[in-house]
Design an enzyme around this catalytic site. Structure first.
Site, PDB file in Angstrom:
ATOM      1  N   SER A 143       1.470  -0.691  -0.063  1.00 14.19           N
ATOM      2  CA  SER A 143      -0.145  -0.145   0.020  1.00 14.19           C
ATOM      3  C   SER A 143       0.745   1.310  -0.220  1.00 14.19           C
ATOM      4  O   SER A 143       1.960   1.159   0.378  1.00 14.19           O
ATOM      5  CB  SER A 143      -1.014  -0.437   0.951  1.00 14.19           C
ATOM      6  OG  SER A 143      -1.830   1.199   1.708  1.00 14.19           O
ATOM      7  N   TYR A 156      -2.298  -0.851  10.482  1.00  6.16           N
ATOM      8  CA  TYR A 156      -1.845  -1.287   9.099  1.00  6.16           C
ATOM      9  C   TYR A 156      -0.918  -0.566   8.559  1.00  6.16           C
ATOM     10  O   TYR A 156      -0.319  -1.176   7.135  1.00  6.16           O
ATOM     11  CB  TYR A 156      -3.071  -0.355   8.506  1.00  6.16           C
ATOM     12  CG  TYR A 156      -2.929  -0.547   6.775  1.00  6.16           C
ATOM     13  CD1 TYR A 156      -4.055  -2.107   6.300  1.00  6.16           C
ATOM     14  CD2 TYR A 156      -3.136   0.305   5.658  1.00  6.16           C
ATOM     15  CE1 TYR A 156      -4.406  -1.371   5.041  1.00  6.16           C
ATOM     16  CE2 TYR A 156      -2.970   0.059   4.477  1.00  6.16           C
ATOM     17  CZ  TYR A 156      -4.149  -0.959   4.504  1.00  6.16           C
ATOM     18  OH  TYR A 156      -4.215  -0.808   2.744  1.00  6.16           O
TER      19      TYR A 156
HETATM   20  P1  NAD Z   1     -11.194  -6.272  -0.097  1.00  9.67           P
HETATM   21  O1  NAD Z   1     -11.916  -6.281   1.003  1.00  9.67           O
HETATM   22  O2  NAD Z   1     -12.203  -6.020  -1.313  1.00  9.67           O
HETATM   23  O3  NAD Z   1     -10.418  -7.154  -0.591  1.00  9.67           O
HETATM   24  C1  NAD Z   1      -9.400  -8.599   1.237  1.00  9.67           C
HETATM   25  C2  NAD Z   1      -9.479  -9.632   0.586  1.00  9.67           C
HETATM   26  O4  NAD Z   1      -9.042 -10.114   1.825  1.00  9.67           O
HETATM   27  C3  NAD Z   1     -10.879 -10.344   1.003  1.00  9.67           C
HETATM   28  O5  NAD Z   1     -11.178 -10.728  -0.253  1.00  9.67           O
HETATM   29  C4  NAD Z   1     -10.814 -11.073   1.751  1.00  9.67           C
HETATM   30  O6  NAD Z   1     -12.076 -12.191   2.344  1.00  9.67           O
HETATM   31  C5  NAD Z   1      -9.641 -11.771   1.977  1.00  9.67           C
HETATM   32  N1  NAD Z   1      -9.444 -12.027   3.285  1.00  9.67           N
HETATM   33  C6  NAD Z   1      -9.018 -10.989   4.722  1.00  9.67           C
HETATM   34  N2  NAD Z   1      -9.013 -11.682   6.050  1.00  9.67           N
HETATM   35  C7  NAD Z   1      -8.328 -12.886   5.428  1.00  9.67           C
HETATM   36  C8  NAD Z   1      -7.515 -14.132   5.464  1.00  9.67           C
HETATM   37  N3  NAD Z   1      -7.713 -13.606   7.025  1.00  9.67           N
HETATM   38  N4  NAD Z   1      -7.636 -14.702   4.668  1.00  9.67           N
HETATM   39  C9  NAD Z   1      -7.785 -15.176   3.541  1.00  9.67           C
HETATM   40  N5  NAD Z   1      -8.544 -14.023   2.943  1.00  9.67           N
HETATM   41  C10 NAD Z   1      -9.303 -12.728   3.410  1.00  9.67           C
HETATM   42  O7  NAD Z   1     -10.090  -5.355  -0.602  1.00  9.67           O
HETATM   43  P2  NAD Z   1      -8.858  -5.055  -0.679  1.00  9.67           P
HETATM   44  O8  NAD Z   1      -9.180  -3.190  -1.203  1.00  9.67           O
HETATM   45  O9  NAD Z   1      -9.275  -5.188  -1.902  1.00  9.67           O
HETATM   46  O10 NAD Z   1      -8.125  -5.245  -0.720  1.00  9.67           O
HETATM   47  C11 NAD Z   1      -6.586  -6.269  -1.001  1.00  9.67           C
HETATM   48  C12 NAD Z   1      -5.346  -6.330  -0.929  1.00  9.67           C
HETATM   49  O11 NAD Z   1      -5.183  -4.114  -1.330  1.00  9.67           O
HETATM   50  C13 NAD Z   1      -5.228  -5.460   1.056  1.00  9.67           C
HETATM   51  O12 NAD Z   1      -4.116  -6.392   0.900  1.00  9.67           O
HETATM   52  C14 NAD Z   1      -5.171  -4.679   0.947  1.00  9.67           C
HETATM   53  O13 NAD Z   1      -4.168  -3.139   2.176  1.00  9.67           O
HETATM   54  C15 NAD Z   1      -4.962  -3.522  -0.232  1.00  9.67           C
HETATM   55  N6  NAD Z   1      -4.883  -2.082  -0.325  1.00  9.67           N
HETATM   56  C16 NAD Z   1      -5.998  -1.962  -0.802  1.00  9.67           C
HETATM   57  C17 NAD Z   1      -6.110  -0.529  -1.307  1.00  9.67           C
HETATM   58  C18 NAD Z   1      -7.460  -0.284  -1.863  1.00  9.67           C
HETATM   59  O14 NAD Z   1      -8.180   1.610  -1.999  1.00  9.67           O
HETATM   60  N7  NAD Z   1      -8.439  -0.746  -2.121  1.00  9.67           N
HETATM   61  C19 NAD Z   1      -5.239   0.403  -1.414  1.00  9.67           C
HETATM   62  C20 NAD Z   1      -3.689   0.335  -0.812  1.00  9.67           C
HETATM   63  C21 NAD Z   1      -3.162  -1.240  -0.380  1.00  9.67           C
END
Ligand code: NAD
Length: 261
Positions: A143, A156
């Protein structure tokens, strides 16, 4: 970019960025192991639709990345289905927002466990197979919070900074084995994880969801646009391919200029 004949595991890939990455890897020809906690019939519908759309082998394993037995099962089932793990995308992640003095200890532990420790454990599981095949790609979805901080995101930000550090060490330790490890650092991407933060802003400020979106973007992301899961998937495909063989231990931001300021 062809990833034909390669196999990928994408954690947390039934929604958001993970799904976007899984789809782009499959579109590039890779066999993909999906992972999440969907009900079996929902997961099967998603798996079958992707297999039909992309014509590659798609499988699904329900597994919680914080549990050792589940992590083992995810990797074992991928090896059984596809013969090995060529590409590991550590995407599963959670968020919890609170100031340090109010941060619940169990939430600190949970965020560190999902966003950092489980990734170390998974990498440890796939390295021996990658070394044996003399090729491997580990792609960590970190991130912008792996590069800079924001208030109310202590766990985080600590976990994502840790992940950027882990990425460097894995890249260094295995760079003579044909293995690379890199981090992708997204800014705002409109996924369920961010949708919850948009709703919180709307509620806190008494504004509409559309106004909260503008509020969220204008505070941090100079382009005033979200990056998309598909764009992040495109970057993952590039990092998984041969052209990226000498990109190692690095972090690539896709953040509309957030960290350029
Ligand atoms: P999201 O909530 O759609 O996806 C996260 C996924 O992780 C979900 O499918 C959830 O079921 C899964 N998950 C959570 N805990 C888990 C566990 N213990 N075991 C297995 N699966 C698990 O969110 P997203 O935004 O798509 O996030 C995906 C990644 O991207 C994350 O690591 C997040 O930190 C990172 N991220 C997201 C953003 C953003 O703006 N959305 C920005 C920077 C980083």
């Amino acid at each position: 970019m062809s990833l034909k004949g390669l196999s990928a595991v994408v954690t947390g890939s039934t929604s958001g960025i993970g799904l976007g990455v899984a789809e782009r890897l499959a579109a590039a020809g890779a066999d993909v192991m999906l992972n999440g906690s969907r009900a079996p019939e929902q997961a099967e519908a998603m798996r079958a639709a992707m297999a039909t759309k992309y014509g590659t082998r798609i499988a699904y394993t329900a597994a919680d990345m914080t549990k050792e037995a589940d992590r083992n099962r995810l990797i074992e089932s991928t090896v059984a289905a596809f013969g090995g793990v060529d590409i590991l995308v550590n995407n599963a992640g959670i968020q919890f927002v609170s100031k340090v003095e109010d941060f619940p200890l169990d939430k600190w532990d949970e965020v560190i466990s999902v966003n950092l420790s489980s990734i170390f454990h998974l990498i440890k599981l796939v390295i021996p197979g990658m070394k044996a095949r003399k090729r491997g790609r580990v792609i960590n979805i970190a991130s912008v919070h792996g590069l800079i901080g924001s208030t109310k995101k202590a766990a985080y930000t600590a976990a994502k900074h840790g992940l950027v550090g882990l990425t460097k060490v894995v890249g260094l330790e295995y760079c003579t084995h044909g293995i690379t490890c890199n981090a992708i650092c997204p800014g705002w991407v409109r996924t369920p994880l961010v949708e919850r933060q948009i709703e919180a802003i709307a509620k806190e400020k008494g504004i509409s969801i559309d106004e909260a979106v503008i509020d969220l973007l204008s505070e941090k992301q100079p382009s005033l646009q979200f990056a998309t899961p598909a764009q992040l998937g495109g970057l993952a495909v590039f990092l998984a391919g041969d052209d990226a063989a000498q990109i190692n231990g690095t972090s690539i931001a896709m953040d509309g200029g957030w960290t350029a300021r």
